[in-house]
Design a protein around this motif. Structure first.
Motif, PDB file in Angstrom:
ATOM      1  N   ILE A 116       0.858  -1.189   0.000  1.00  0.00           N
ATOM      2  CA  ILE A 116       0.000   0.000   0.000  1.00  0.00           C
ATOM      3  C   ILE A 116       0.891   1.234   0.000  1.00  0.00           C
ATOM      4  O   ILE A 116       1.606   1.496   0.962  1.00  0.00           O
ATOM      5  N   ASP A 117       0.821   1.992  -1.085  1.00  0.00           N
ATOM      6  CA  ASP A 117       1.618   3.210  -1.228  1.00  0.00           C
ATOM      7  C   ASP A 117       0.714   4.322  -1.761  1.00  0.00           C
ATOM      8  O   ASP A 117       0.852   4.752  -2.905  1.00  0.00           O
ATOM      9  N   PRO A 118      -0.223   4.796  -0.914  1.00  0.00           N
ATOM     10  CA  PRO A 118      -1.137   5.848  -1.380  1.00  0.00           C
ATOM     11  C   PRO A 118      -0.414   7.187  -1.461  1.00  0.00           C
ATOM     12  O   PRO A 118       0.695   7.333  -0.932  1.00  0.00           O
ATOM     13  N   PRO A 119      -1.030   8.158  -2.134  1.00  0.00           N
ATOM     14  CA  PRO A 119      -0.440   9.505  -2.093  1.00  0.00           C
ATOM     15  C   PRO A 119      -0.177   9.888  -0.629  1.00  0.00           C
ATOM     16  O   PRO A 119      -1.028   9.674   0.236  1.00  0.00           O
ATOM     17  N   ILE A 141       1.310 -10.653   4.553  1.00  0.00           N
ATOM     18  CA  ILE A 141       1.939  -9.416   5.031  1.00  0.00           C
ATOM     19  C   ILE A 141       1.299  -8.228   4.325  1.00  0.00           C
ATOM     20  O   ILE A 141       1.085  -8.261   3.116  1.00  0.00           O
ATOM     21  N   ILE A 142       1.028  -7.196   5.089  1.00  0.00           N
ATOM     22  CA  ILE A 142       0.579  -5.915   4.551  1.00  0.00           C
ATOM     23  C   ILE A 142       1.717  -4.932   4.796  1.00  0.00           C
ATOM     24  O   ILE A 142       2.243  -4.854   5.911  1.00  0.00           O
ATOM     25  N   ILE A 143       2.093  -4.198   3.772  1.00  0.00           N
ATOM     26  CA  ILE A 143       3.179  -3.231   3.904  1.00  0.00           C
ATOM     27  C   ILE A 143       2.639  -1.862   3.518  1.00  0.00           C
ATOM     28  O   ILE A 143       2.078  -1.693   2.439  1.00  0.00           O
ATOM     29  N   LEU A 144       2.814  -0.907   4.408  1.00  0.00           N
ATOM     30  CA  LEU A 144       2.393   0.473   4.167  1.00  0.00           C
ATOM     31  C   LEU A 144       3.630   1.335   3.966  1.00  0.00           C
ATOM     32  O   LEU A 144       4.526   1.353   4.811  1.00  0.00           O
ATOM     33  N   GLU A 145       3.655   2.044   2.842  1.00  0.00           N
ATOM     34  CA  GLU A 145       4.710   3.031   2.596  1.00  0.00           C
ATOM     35  C   GLU A 145       4.123   4.408   2.835  1.00  0.00           C
ATOM     36  O   GLU A 145       3.050   4.732   2.340  1.00  0.00           O
ATOM     37  N   ASP A 146       4.845   5.224   3.602  1.00  0.00           N
ATOM     38  CA  ASP A 146       4.405   6.585   3.876  1.00  0.00           C
ATOM     39  C   ASP A 146       5.631   7.433   4.187  1.00  0.00           C
ATOM     40  O   ASP A 146       6.740   6.911   4.309  1.00  0.00           O
ATOM     41  N   GLU A 147       5.410   8.733   4.339  1.00  0.00           N
ATOM     42  CA  GLU A 147       6.524   9.609   4.700  1.00  0.00           C
ATOM     43  C   GLU A 147       6.635   9.785   6.206  1.00  0.00           C
ATOM     44  O   GLU A 147       7.607  10.351   6.691  1.00  0.00           O
ATOM     45  N   VAL A 148       5.648   9.291   6.942  1.00  0.00           N
ATOM     46  CA  VAL A 148       5.701   9.290   8.411  1.00  0.00           C
ATOM     47  C   VAL A 148       5.456   7.868   8.893  1.00  0.00           C
ATOM     48  O   VAL A 148       4.684   7.121   8.293  1.00  0.00           O
TER      49      VAL A 148
END
Length: 178
Positions: A116-119, A141-148
């Motif tokens: 998951i790499d949403p805006p 596995i669920i992977i979240l990409e974010d800036e925080v």
């Protein structure tokens, strides 16, 4: 931007100069797939906000069984298709053009890995992670990409790891009963 490992290693992806499309850096992708190295072969992967397709193509390059690419942006999907054609990707994949939350609510497919790499400025992160628990297989596995870094709690999921690569923060989740 290039594929950093596997069958397509070193192959260069299409240049992206489009507002709203922010590909995951080569360094972050390489580190991510080093973490996933024993889980990626034979995996069914959902690249939920696929953008250029770099994550999903990297997964196929490293032996994923199948990747489902999804993005609501037709412009992103044009870039994805260009990358798939440029690399002559022949592994199984599916391309969907729908809202991420709608896809998660409506699909009957199950995945080993959901990326998951949403805006970064969107409010989709928590909802997408929460809904993803319904589409991951046992031990998925669920992977979240974010800036925080993610600091919340999502019912039914546990955070198993968090990593930082420059401005990219990756949070890894699994179902609590696993």
């Amino acid at each position: 931007m290039r594929i950093v490992g596997g069958k397509y290693k070193g192959r260069v992806l299409a240049d992206v100069n489009v507002d709203g499309i922010r590909p995951t850096s080569d360094m972050a992708r390489e580190s991510l797939f080093n973490i996933l190295q024993f889980k990626i072969f034979g995996a069914e992967v959902l690249d939920l906000f696929c953008g250029t397709g770099a994550i999903g193509i990297e997964a196929l390059s490293r032996g994923a069984k199948k990747v489902t690419f999804n993005d609501a942006s037709r412009q992103s999907l044009l870039i994805l298709k260009k990358n798939l054609e440029k690399l002559k990707v022949d592994e199984p994949f599916v391309i969907k053009n729908t809202d991420a939350l709608t896809l998660l609510k409506s699909t009957s497919d199950k995945f080993d890995i959901v990326y998951i790499d949403p805006p970064y400025k969107s409010d989709l992160k928590e909802s997408a992670v929460a809904l993803s628990k319904e589409v991951i297989k046992d031990n998925g596995i669920i992977i979240l990409e974010d800036e925080v870094a993610f600091e919340g709690k999502i019912e039914g999921l546990k955070i198993t790891d968090q990593r930082k690569y420059g401005r990219v923060k990756l949070t890894f989740f699994m179902k609590e009963d696993n």
